[in-house]
Design a protein around this motif. Structure first.
Motif, PDB file in Angstrom:
ATOM      1  N   ALA A  23      -3.672   2.936  -9.458  1.00 48.25           N
ATOM      2  CA  ALA A  23      -3.813   3.736 -10.666  1.00 48.25           C
ATOM      3  C   ALA A  23      -2.487   3.894 -11.404  1.00 48.25           C
ATOM      4  N   GLU A  24      -1.352   3.917 -10.700  1.00 53.60           N
ATOM      5  CA  GLU A  24      -0.080   4.107 -11.383  1.00 53.60           C
ATOM      6  C   GLU A  24       0.379   2.859 -12.136  1.00 53.60           C
ATOM      7  N   ASP A  25      -0.371   1.801 -12.088  1.00 55.08           N
ATOM      8  CA  ASP A  25      -0.023   0.587 -12.811  1.00 55.08           C
ATOM      9  C   ASP A  25      -0.493   0.598 -14.257  1.00 55.08           C
ATOM     10  N   TYR A  26      -1.322   1.547 -14.651  1.00 51.10           N
ATOM     11  CA  TYR A  26      -1.828   1.631 -16.015  1.00 51.10           C
ATOM     12  C   TYR A  26      -2.014   3.083 -16.423  1.00 51.10           C
ATOM     13  N   LEU A  27      -1.509   3.414 -17.614  1.00 51.42           N
ATOM     14  CA  LEU A  27      -1.717   4.746 -18.181  1.00 51.42           C
ATOM     15  C   LEU A  27      -2.283   4.569 -19.582  1.00 51.42           C
ATOM     16  N   GLY A  28      -3.473   5.073 -19.807  1.00 46.25           N
ATOM     17  CA  GLY A  28      -4.067   5.060 -21.138  1.00 46.25           C
ATOM     18  C   GLY A  28      -3.934   6.452 -21.721  1.00 46.25           C
ATOM     19  N   PHE A  29      -3.493   6.560 -22.979  1.00 48.37           N
ATOM     20  CA  PHE A  29      -3.328   7.871 -23.605  1.00 48.37           C
ATOM     21  C   PHE A  29      -3.488   7.745 -25.107  1.00 48.37           C
ATOM     22  N   GLN A  30      -3.632   8.904 -25.761  1.00 48.88           N
ATOM     23  CA  GLN A  30      -3.822   8.924 -27.202  1.00 48.88           C
ATOM     24  C   GLN A  30      -3.093  10.108 -27.822  1.00 48.88           C
ATOM     25  N   SER A  31      -2.860  10.007 -29.120  1.00 45.99           N
ATOM     26  CA  SER A  31      -2.250  11.111 -29.860  1.00 45.99           C
ATOM     27  C   SER A  31      -3.268  12.244 -29.989  1.00 45.99           C
ATOM     28  N   PRO A  32      -2.800  13.459 -30.266  1.00 48.45           N
ATOM     29  CA  PRO A  32      -3.747  14.573 -30.429  1.00 48.45           C
ATOM     30  C   PRO A  32      -4.809  14.338 -31.504  1.00 48.45           C
ATOM     31  N   THR A  33      -4.491  13.585 -32.538  1.00 46.21           N
ATOM     32  CA  THR A  33      -5.491  13.296 -33.578  1.00 46.21           C
ATOM     33  C   THR A  33      -6.454  12.201 -33.146  1.00 46.21           C
ATOM     34  N   GLY A  34      -6.080  11.409 -32.148  1.00 48.08           N
ATOM     35  CA  GLY A  34      -6.894  10.276 -31.710  1.00 48.08           C
ATOM     36  C   GLY A  34      -6.668   9.027 -32.541  1.00 48.08           C
ATOM     37  N   ASN A  35      -5.830   9.102 -33.578  1.00 49.33           N
ATOM     38  CA  ASN A  35      -5.583   7.941 -34.426  1.00 49.33           C
ATOM     39  C   ASN A  35      -4.736   6.882 -33.728  1.00 49.33           C
ATOM     40  N   ILE A  36      -3.906   7.295 -32.784  1.00 47.00           N
ATOM     41  CA  ILE A  36      -3.057   6.355 -32.048  1.00 47.00           C
ATOM     42  C   ILE A  36      -3.548   6.305 -30.606  1.00 47.00           C
ATOM     43  N   GLN A  37      -3.908   5.113 -30.144  1.00 44.20           N
ATOM     44  CA  GLN A  37      -4.366   4.887 -28.772  1.00 44.20           C
ATOM     45  C   GLN A  37      -3.383   3.930 -28.106  1.00 44.20           C
ATOM     46  N   CYS A  38      -2.952   4.258 -26.882  1.00 40.66           N
ATOM     47  CA  CYS A  38      -1.931   3.443 -26.210  1.00 40.66           C
ATOM     48  C   CYS A  38      -2.319   3.088 -24.782  1.00 40.66           C
ATOM     49  N   GLY A  39      -1.798   1.959 -24.339  1.00 42.38           N
ATOM     50  CA  GLY A  39      -1.900   1.529 -22.950  1.00 42.38           C
ATOM     51  C   GLY A  39      -0.512   1.149 -22.474  1.00 42.38           C
ATOM     52  N   LEU A  40      -0.042   1.832 -21.438  1.00 39.01           N
ATOM     53  CA  LEU A  40       1.281   1.593 -20.843  1.00 39.01           C
ATOM     54  C   LEU A  40       1.020   1.021 -19.463  1.00 39.01           C
ATOM     55  N   TYR A  41       1.517  -0.181 -19.200  1.00 35.40           N
ATOM     56  CA  TYR A  41       1.168  -0.816 -17.932  1.00 35.40           C
ATOM     57  C   TYR A  41       2.352  -1.542 -17.312  1.00 35.40           C
ATOM     58  N   ARG A  42       2.269  -1.641 -16.006  1.00 37.04           N
ATOM     59  CA  ARG A  42       3.297  -2.318 -15.217  1.00 37.04           C
ATOM     60  C   ARG A  42       2.599  -3.368 -14.370  1.00 37.04           C
ATOM     61  N   TRP A  43       3.243  -4.508 -14.243  1.00 34.38           N
ATOM     62  CA  TRP A  43       2.755  -5.585 -13.373  1.00 34.38           C
ATOM     63  C   TRP A  43       3.952  -6.142 -12.631  1.00 34.38           C
ATOM     64  N   SER A  44       3.757  -7.123 -11.772  1.00 37.47           N
ATOM     65  CA  SER A  44       4.836  -7.634 -10.931  1.00 37.47           C
ATOM     66  C   SER A  44       5.990  -8.213 -11.731  1.00 37.47           C
ATOM     67  N   GLY A  45       5.745  -8.680 -12.955  1.00 36.01           N
ATOM     68  CA  GLY A  45       6.796  -9.282 -13.768  1.00 36.01           C
ATOM     69  C   GLY A  45       7.484  -8.340 -14.726  1.00 36.01           C
ATOM     70  N   GLY A  46       7.055  -7.095 -14.845  1.00 36.36           N
ATOM     71  CA  GLY A  46       7.684  -6.164 -15.773  1.00 36.36           C
ATOM     72  C   GLY A  46       6.733  -5.079 -16.216  1.00 36.36           C
ATOM     73  N   ALA A  47       6.961  -4.591 -17.425  1.00 35.19           N
ATOM     74  CA  ALA A  47       6.130  -3.519 -17.978  1.00 35.19           C
ATOM     75  C   ALA A  47       6.025  -3.699 -19.481  1.00 35.19           C
TER      76      ALA A  47
END
Length: 140
Positions: A23-47
């Motif tokens: 689970a710590e390999d991916y973080l999905g989050f959004q801005s309070p308005t919901g207009n900005i959606q993000c995915g922050l992820y890490r894999w063996s080669g980087g992030a």
């Protein structure tokens, strides 16, 4: 800045649905308005992090070189190098993504994102990244 435990629980819940592996390999989050959606992820080669805007006044009018997919509303930065306008054929948005409150930050794999009333800023350890909002987008 500290990530609230409620927000962390939402992120971990979304992470287990959004990506294989730990689970710590991916973080999905959004801005309070919901207009900005993000995915922050890490894999063996980087992030990497990618954020998509649902609504925007485009700051960029030329497609990335060799882009055959959608562009103009998705921005990314890897753990090394400059931020960039992403060429994408998918979306990172998920209604179950946790909300990153204004003034709070989240980090993974050497990349940090900060939510503000003026938009979302994501940077790597080299100081490169992007700042995006409905009104303006900038890569650096």
């Amino acid at each position: 800045m500290k990530l609230s435990s409620l927000f962390a629980a939402c992120l971990l819940s979304a992470a287990t649905l959004a990506a294989p592996g730990r689970a710590e390999d991916y973080l999905g989050f959004q801005s309070p308005t919901g207009n900005i959606q993000c995915g922050l992820y890490r894999w063996s080669g980087g992030a990497s992090v990618r954020c998509d805007l649902a609504q925007l006044t485009p700051s960029y009018t030329r497609a990335p070189a060799d882009c055959e997919f959608d562009w103009g509303s998705s921005f990314a930065v890897d753990d090394r190098g400059k931020g960039y306008l992403a060429c994408v054929s998918d979306a990172v948005g998920d209604p179950s993504n946790g909300v990153l409150p204004y003034g709070e930050a989240v980090s993974l794999g050497g990349i940090s994102c900060v939510s503000a009333r003026t938009g979302m800023t994501c940077t790597n350890a080299e100081g490169h990244g992007f700042t995006i909002s409905k009104a303006k987008q900038k890569v650096f």
